[in-house]
Structures are given as structure tokens and as C-alpha cells.
Design an enzyme around this catalytic site. Structure first.
Site, mmCIF file in Angstrom:
data_model
loop_
_atom_site.group_PDB
_atom_site.id
_atom_site.type_symbol
_atom_site.label_atom_id
_atom_site.label_comp_id
_atom_site.label_asym_id
_atom_site.label_seq_id
_atom_site.Cartn_x
_atom_site.Cartn_y
_atom_site.Cartn_z
ATOM 1 N N GLN A 1 0.834 -1.212 0.000
ATOM 2 C CA GLN A 1 0.000 0.000 0.000
ATOM 3 C C GLN A 1 0.866 1.259 0.000
ATOM 4 O O GLN A 1 1.558 1.538 0.983
ATOM 5 C CB GLN A 1 -0.862 -0.006 1.268
ATOM 6 C CG GLN A 1 -1.736 1.215 1.441
ATOM 7 C CD GLN A 1 -2.382 1.242 2.817
ATOM 8 O OE1 GLN A 1 -1.810 0.734 3.780
ATOM 9 N NE2 GLN A 1 -3.558 1.823 2.921
ATOM 10 N N GLY A 2 0.829 2.027 -1.089
ATOM 11 C CA GLY A 2 1.624 3.251 -1.184
ATOM 12 C C GLY A 2 0.789 4.481 -0.870
ATOM 13 O O GLY A 2 0.426 5.234 -1.793
ATOM 14 N N TYR A 3 0.481 4.662 0.389
ATOM 15 C CA TYR A 3 -0.277 5.847 0.815
ATOM 16 C C TYR A 3 0.672 6.861 1.476
ATOM 17 O O TYR A 3 0.875 7.957 0.981
ATOM 18 C CB TYR A 3 -1.371 5.459 1.825
ATOM 19 C CG TYR A 3 -2.690 5.006 1.235
ATOM 20 C CD1 TYR A 3 -2.774 4.415 -0.010
ATOM 21 C CD2 TYR A 3 -3.870 5.151 1.964
ATOM 22 C CE1 TYR A 3 -3.990 3.991 -0.524
ATOM 23 C CE2 TYR A 3 -5.094 4.733 1.454
ATOM 24 C CZ TYR A 3 -5.147 4.150 0.212
ATOM 25 O OH TYR A 3 -6.354 3.740 -0.290
ATOM 26 N N SER A 4 1.244 6.485 2.640
ATOM 27 C CA SER A 4 2.009 7.442 3.452
ATOM 28 C C SER A 4 3.246 7.938 2.721
ATOM 29 O O SER A 4 3.879 7.204 1.951
ATOM 30 C CB SER A 4 2.459 6.782 4.763
ATOM 31 O OG SER A 4 1.357 6.251 5.435
ATOM 32 N N SER B 1 4.399 -1.356 4.224
ATOM 33 C CA SER B 1 4.568 -2.712 4.759
ATOM 34 C C SER B 1 4.852 -3.699 3.634
ATOM 35 O O SER B 1 4.140 -3.707 2.622
ATOM 36 C CB SER B 1 3.311 -3.156 5.506
ATOM 37 O OG SER B 1 3.064 -2.315 6.587
ATOM 38 N N GLU C 1 -9.302 -1.355 5.301
ATOM 39 C CA GLU C 1 -8.088 -1.562 6.096
ATOM 40 C C GLU C 1 -8.432 -1.533 7.592
ATOM 41 O O GLU C 1 -7.938 -2.339 8.371
ATOM 42 C CB GLU C 1 -7.058 -0.469 5.769
ATOM 43 C CG GLU C 1 -5.785 -0.623 6.589
ATOM 44 C CD GLU C 1 -4.698 0.377 6.213
ATOM 45 O OE1 GLU C 1 -4.986 1.345 5.493
ATOM 46 O OE2 GLU C 1 -3.555 0.171 6.663
ATOM 47 N N SER D 1 -3.951 6.677 12.876
ATOM 48 C CA SER D 1 -3.717 6.550 14.323
ATOM 49 C C SER D 1 -5.026 6.659 15.115
ATOM 50 O O SER D 1 -6.051 7.101 14.598
ATOM 51 C CB SER D 1 -2.753 7.648 14.772
ATOM 52 O OG SER D 1 -3.396 8.896 14.641
ATOM 53 N N GLU E 1 -5.841 8.744 17.368
ATOM 54 C CA GLU E 1 -6.351 10.128 17.448
ATOM 55 C C GLU E 1 -7.166 10.466 16.198
ATOM 56 O O GLU E 1 -8.205 11.127 16.272
ATOM 57 C CB GLU E 1 -5.183 11.128 17.592
ATOM 58 C CG GLU E 1 -4.463 11.089 18.928
ATOM 59 C CD GLU E 1 -3.492 9.922 19.059
ATOM 60 O OE1 GLU E 1 -3.231 9.236 18.043
ATOM 61 O OE2 GLU E 1 -3.007 9.682 20.173
HETATM 62 C C1 LIG Z 1 2.988 -1.099 11.543
HETATM 63 C C2 LIG Z 1 2.692 -0.030 10.548
HETATM 64 C C3 LIG Z 1 2.476 -0.382 9.221
HETATM 65 C C4 LIG Z 1 2.202 0.625 8.280
HETATM 66 N N1 LIG Z 1 2.036 0.252 6.988
HETATM 67 C C5 LIG Z 1 1.769 1.192 6.049
HETATM 68 C C6 LIG Z 1 1.615 0.815 4.671
HETATM 69 O O1 LIG Z 1 1.716 -0.357 4.317
HETATM 70 N N2 LIG Z 1 1.387 1.787 3.768
HETATM 71 C C7 LIG Z 1 1.246 3.092 4.132
HETATM 72 O O2 LIG Z 1 0.994 3.911 3.260
HETATM 73 N N3 LIG Z 1 1.425 3.492 5.424
HETATM 74 C C8 LIG Z 1 1.673 2.555 6.386
HETATM 75 N N4 LIG Z 1 1.855 2.930 7.703
HETATM 76 C C9 LIG Z 1 1.859 4.364 8.026
HETATM 77 C C10 LIG Z 1 0.648 4.806 8.838
HETATM 78 O O3 LIG Z 1 -0.499 4.918 8.046
HETATM 79 C C11 LIG Z 1 1.046 6.183 9.451
HETATM 80 O O4 LIG Z 1 2.111 5.939 10.345
HETATM 81 C C12 LIG Z 1 -0.098 6.821 10.189
HETATM 82 O O5 LIG Z 1 -1.110 7.209 9.302
HETATM 83 C C13 LIG Z 1 0.387 8.059 10.977
HETATM 84 O O6 LIG Z 1 1.109 8.917 10.164
HETATM 85 P P1 LIG Z 1 2.554 9.439 10.595
HETATM 86 O O7 LIG Z 1 3.363 8.256 10.997
HETATM 87 O O8 LIG Z 1 3.059 10.307 9.507
HETATM 88 O O9 LIG Z 1 2.309 10.286 11.927
HETATM 89 P P2 LIG Z 1 1.855 11.807 11.997
HETATM 90 O O10 LIG Z 1 0.748 12.039 11.024
HETATM 91 O O11 LIG Z 1 3.063 12.667 11.902
HETATM 92 O O12 LIG Z 1 1.259 11.885 13.463
HETATM 93 C C14 LIG Z 1 2.097 12.002 14.624
HETATM 94 C C15 LIG Z 1 1.187 12.019 15.848
HETATM 95 O O13 LIG Z 1 0.313 13.168 15.792
HETATM 96 C C16 LIG Z 1 -1.053 12.767 15.912
HETATM 97 N N5 LIG Z 1 -1.876 13.602 15.050
HETATM 98 C C17 LIG Z 1 -1.614 13.962 13.771
HETATM 99 N N6 LIG Z 1 -2.627 14.714 13.294
HETATM 100 C C18 LIG Z 1 -3.540 14.848 14.280
HETATM 101 C C19 LIG Z 1 -4.805 15.496 14.415
HETATM 102 N N7 LIG Z 1 -5.319 16.203 13.418
HETATM 103 N N8 LIG Z 1 -5.490 15.377 15.589
HETATM 104 C C20 LIG Z 1 -4.967 14.677 16.616
HETATM 105 N N9 LIG Z 1 -3.768 14.049 16.572
HETATM 106 C C21 LIG Z 1 -3.068 14.112 15.424
HETATM 107 C C22 LIG Z 1 -1.059 11.317 15.441
HETATM 108 O O14 LIG Z 1 -2.147 10.610 16.027
HETATM 109 C C23 LIG Z 1 0.292 10.797 15.951
HETATM 110 O O15 LIG Z 1 0.180 10.425 17.309
HETATM 111 C C24 LIG Z 1 2.132 1.969 8.672
HETATM 112 C C25 LIG Z 1 2.350 2.317 10.011
HETATM 113 C C26 LIG Z 1 2.626 1.332 10.941
HETATM 114 C C27 LIG Z 1 2.838 1.718 12.374
#
Ligand SMILES: Cc1cc2nc3c(=O)[nH]c(=O)nc-3n(C[C@H](O)[C@H](O)[C@H](O)COP(=O)(O)OP(=O)(O)OC[C@H]3O[C@@H](n4cnc5c(N)ncnc54)[C@H](O)[C@@H]3O)c2cc1C
Length: 415
Positions: free
Chosen positions: A137-140, A172, A255, A390, A392
Site C-alpha cells: 500500500q503506497g499511501y504514506s 509494509s 483496512e 492513528s 487520534e
Molecule cells: C505497523 C505499521 C504499518 C504501516 N504500513 C503502512 C503501509 O503499508 N502503507 C502506508 O501507506 N502506510 C503505512 N503505515 C503508516 C501509517 O499509516 C502512518 O504511520 C499513520 O497514518 C500516521 O502517520 P505518521 O506516521 O506520519 O504520523 P503523523 O501524522 O506525523 O502523526 C504524529 C502524531 O500526531 C497525531 N496527530 C496527527 N494529526 C492529528 C490530528 N489532526 N489530531 C490529533 N492528533 C493528530 C497522530 O495521532 C500521531 O500520534 C504503517 C504504520 C505502521 C505503524
């Protein structure tokens, strides 16, 4: 729409399924699988044993690797209640999933069924059901996690194809995947969510490079993916151009359903907290010896019951089409947070016996195994509260789309 079966038809179906599973599921394919015994499909995957292969092939013949998909796309065309019966009967006998419900089977597949053209469905779905292609999955991106609509990975329209440049992170299993589905920016001048498209990209081509990211556990479950002048054919655009946000969001709901199932409290030895408590703390006058821990275990058991009842209610409501799709956020949030609490509690119950690090997670057929894996499982349970959006962000979605509260957030778009 598939016809919902009557109670009698379902009872008969249950009997047939039970009998078939008892006759066809090899004994070695019953009970918890170690991580290296799970079959995930794709061009780089092999079966861990001849019996794993046999089990997969038998299930595939029945269309039961993707039981709810129509037959022409590699499934068995079962109704939702029938799929549920199949899952219940597999669980009753302890049958392992023949093919892991990963990004292809549980996420892209359902999105393609809804948004794909006939040609796209016929091209991609049977290959997923047969375990031939593994997806990631190429989202993040480095600047687009919770704020997913901020994706910057650019796909330029070249007439018969798109040319992609950019990077994806936390992807992942990208190092073992064959294809990647991506959210890409096709119109940089449009509003944040308007200029995004949903593309399927073959990873076996020049310009795709994958760098595993090492975790604190020493594992590398996810990677950074670099896309430099990578090609995606026009027929691999899902939905309309610049309308990918709709497809991407629906896929996120699938998902989150998957995540709530992974975080389901019935998984692994964390399901049996009372037994764990009896074993490690002991009883006094028929009650758990420590009153504080007793309360925490009781609370957790009640929460688990509440979750299961809420899931059953949602399942029944879904039959009449009354369910709010955003409710998947509730289940994702609650199941993964609860799973995390339960592992925390297991650590408290096991005390120093939980310090082992030897076993990989989910290899938990006994409490002795659990002693060697619970700390890793506890650490991984935290990851599940982040992946797929997450906790939140799920609370934001619930506030906005389930409770209808006013939106006071800016930017947080993984909703
Ligand atoms: C095990 C694992 C597998 C993953 N696999 C994939 C994958 O296959 N493909 C993919 O695309 N992504 C994947 N991800 C990425 C995942 O989707 C992101 O980590 C997640 O969406 C959070 O983004 P970030 O890490 O950039 O954190 P950030 O967006 O930087 O957030 C940091 C913190 O701030 C909080 N926060 C941010 N915005 C707000 C808000 N508006 N209100 C309240 N709190 C907020 C968040 O809850 C978090 O605690 C994976 C992550 C994990 C842990």
C-alpha cells in the site's frame, strides 16, 4: 445484491462446511501458525510445508481463499452470512487461513469490486485469490501520514500512461511485494483532495527501488519506496482521474476493518486473560489473589464482551444497509486500543516471566510460548494503534462522521 440465506439454509450450509473442513483441513493446519508458517502469496513466497500447499489448493478449489467474491473473480460467491459461518467453523476447528488477509485480499480486492472496471476486476482479482500477486500500500509519504491528502508523489499524464516520481514510506512488505497501489497527485493545482488519483503500479520495472526500515525489534516490516520515472498504464487508473481520494478513503475503511480483526481480542493467548491470571497470580478463596489486577482483568473481559456485541450489532445492521461506513473507525480504534491494554495487562500478570524476546509475535500456542513473545506482541500492539490511521485520527472521524460534532481539526485527513 446477493440473496441473504434463510436460517434453515444457513444451518444446512454450516453442516456441510463443518464436514468438509473436518475431512479436508490437515491436522498440521489447525492451531496457531508461527509467523514463518503463514502463506502470504506473491511471486517470492513459498509454502512452509507440503500440507500448507495442499490446504491452500483445497481451499482455492472451493473458492474459499476469497469466499465472498463472485466466482468469475476467483471467489465462491458466498453471501455475508455464509462467509461468517465459514469463518466461525474454521475458528471452531482451529483451521489456519490458507492465504493471509493482507493488502490484496482484504484491502485492494474489496475496493476493486466497488470501483474497478470489469476488465480491471478480471485482470487483478483472480490473481489475488490465487495468491499469485502480493500487493503493498503506497499511501504514506514523509510529509503525508495523518494528513494523507497532502501526498506529493506526482503522476504526470503522458497520453497512454502516467510517469510517476516521488517516494512512499512505511510501506509494509514492499520488499516482497509484486505490485503497489498508490495515491498520487495528478493535478498539483487542484485543491488538496481533488487532485489525487488511485493507481496500480507494477514494481518489477526500472525506477522502483525499495529500502527496508529496521525496527527496534530488529525486524524490517516496512520500507521506503522510491519511484523515479516509473510507468503506470492508463488502464491501471482506478476510478476517475483526480477522484482517487474517494477510492482511497473507501479502501481505508476496509483496512480499518482488517485492523480491528487483527486487534480482535480472540486472537492469540491474549484472549485468555483470566486463565493467564489464574496461572501467574493464583487464587484465594476462589478469587484472583490481587484485587487491583482482578479488577483490571474483569474490566478488560467486559470491554471485550462489549466489543463483540457491538460487532454483532453492526453485522446485523449491515444486512439491512443501515450501517454508517465511518463506524469502521470505531472498531479499529476500540479493538486495537483494547488489544494494547490486554498485552499491557499480560505483562503485569506475568511479571519477570514476560522478559523473553526469543519468539516472533503471534507464535503463541501455549503460555510458555507466550512468555517468550509477549513483550514483542505488546510492542507490536502499539504499532496497530498507528497503522491504518492513528487512534487520534479515528477519534476525529468518530466525532465528525459518527457523532456529527463540528470539525475543529485542520489538516488531519486520514479520515
Ligand atoms: C505497523 C505499521 C504499518 C504501516 N504500513 C503502512 C503501509 O503499508 N502503507 C502506508 O501507506 N502506510 C503505512 N503505515 C503508516 C501509517 O499509516 C502512518 O504511520 C499513520 O497514518 C500516521 O502517520 P505518521 O506516521 O506520519 O504520523 P503523523 O501524522 O506525523 O502523526 C504524529 C502524531 O500526531 C497525531 N496527530 C496527527 N494529526 C492529528 C490530528 N489532526 N489530531 C490529533 N492528533 C493528530 C497522530 O495521532 C500521531 O500520534 C504503517 C504504520 C505502521 C505503524
Amino acid at each position: 445484491m446477493k440473496r441473504v440465506k434463510t436460517v434453515n439454509e444457513l444451518t444446512e450450509f454450516r453442516q456441510q462446511v463443518r464436514q468438509w473442513l473436518e475431512q479436508n483441513c490437515p491436522v498440521s493446519m489447525r492451531g496457531a501458525a508461527a509467523l514463518d508458517e503463514i502463506y502470504r502469496g506473491g511471486s517470492r513466497e513459498t509454502f512452509s510445508s507440503d500440507e500448507a500447499k495442499l490446504w491452500f489448493e483445497r481451499m482455492l478449489d472451493k473458492g474459499w481463499t476469497a469466499p465472498g467474491w463472485p466466482k468469475q473473480y476467483g471467489g465462491a460467491g458466498l453471501s455475508d452470512p455464509q462467509v461468517k459461518v465459514l469463518k466461525q467453523e474454521m475458528k471452531r476447528l482451529g483451521c489456519r487461513a490458507p492465504l493471509e488477509a493482507g493488502q490484496g485480499l482484504a484491502m485492494l480486492g474489496p475496493a476493486l469490486l466497488e470501483f474497478g472496471t470489469e476488465q480491471q476486476k478480471l485482470e487483478h482479482l483472480p490473481r489475488i485469490a490465487r495468491g499469485e500477486v502480493r500487493w503493498c500500500q503506497g499511501y504514506s509519504e514523509p510529509g503525508a501520514g495523518s494528513d494523507l491528502a497532502n501526498v506529493q508523489c506526482r503522476a504526470k499524464d503522458m497520453g497512454d500512461h502516467f510517469l510517476i516520481n516521488g517516494t512512499k514510506i512505511w510501506t509494509s512488505n514492499a520488499d516482497v511485494a509484486d505490485w503497489i497501489f498508490c495515491l498520487v497527485r495528478t493535478d498539483p493545482d487542484a485543491g488538496k483532495q481533488e487532485g489525487i488519483s488511485f493507481l496500480l503500479v507494477d514494481m518489477a520495472q526500472p525506477g522502483v527501488s525499495v529500502k527496508p526500515i529496521e525496527l527496534i525489534s530488529g525486524d524490517s516490516d516496512f520500507c521506503q519506496v522510491f519511484l523515479d520515472d516509473v510507468r503506470a498504464e492508463k488502464h491501471n487508473l482506478i476510478g476517475e482521474i483526480n477522484q482517487g481520494w474517494t477510492v482511497g478513503k473507501r479502501l481505508l475503511q476496509h483496512e480499518r476493518t482488517l485492523m480491528s480483526e487483527i486487534g480482535d481480542l480472540s486472537m492469540g493467548a491474549a484472549s485468555d486473560l483470566p486463565e493467564c491470571a489464574r496461572l501467574y497470580i493464583g487464587l484465594e478463596n476462589g478469587k484472583l489473589a490481587e484485587s487491583q489486577l482482578r479488577m483490571r482483568v474483569a474490566q478488560s473481559e467486559m470491554n471485550s464482551q462489549v466489543l463483540q456485541l457491538a460487532q454483532r450489532k453492526a453485522f446485523e445492521e449491515a444486512k439491512s444497509g443501515r450501517v454508517n461506513p465511518a463506524a469502521t473507525s470505531f472498531f479499529k480504534y476500540y479493538a486495537t486500543e483494547q488489544q494494547s491494554v490486554r498485552y499491557e495487562l499480560m505483562l503485569a500478570l506475568m511479571g519477570e516471566r514476560a522478559l523473553g524476546w526469543e519468539h516472533k509475535r503471534m507464535d503463541v500456542s501455549s503460555f510458555e510460548d507466550q512468555e517468550l513473545s509477549v513483550t514483542r506482541n505488546w510492542a507490536f500492539s502499539k504499532a496497530l494503534t498507528i497503522a491504518g490511521g492513528s487512534s487520534e485520527i479515528q477519534l476525529n472521524v468518530i466525532a465528525k462522521r459518527v457523532l456529527g460534532l463540528p470539525d475543529r481539526t485542520e489538516g488531519a485527513n486520514k479520515s
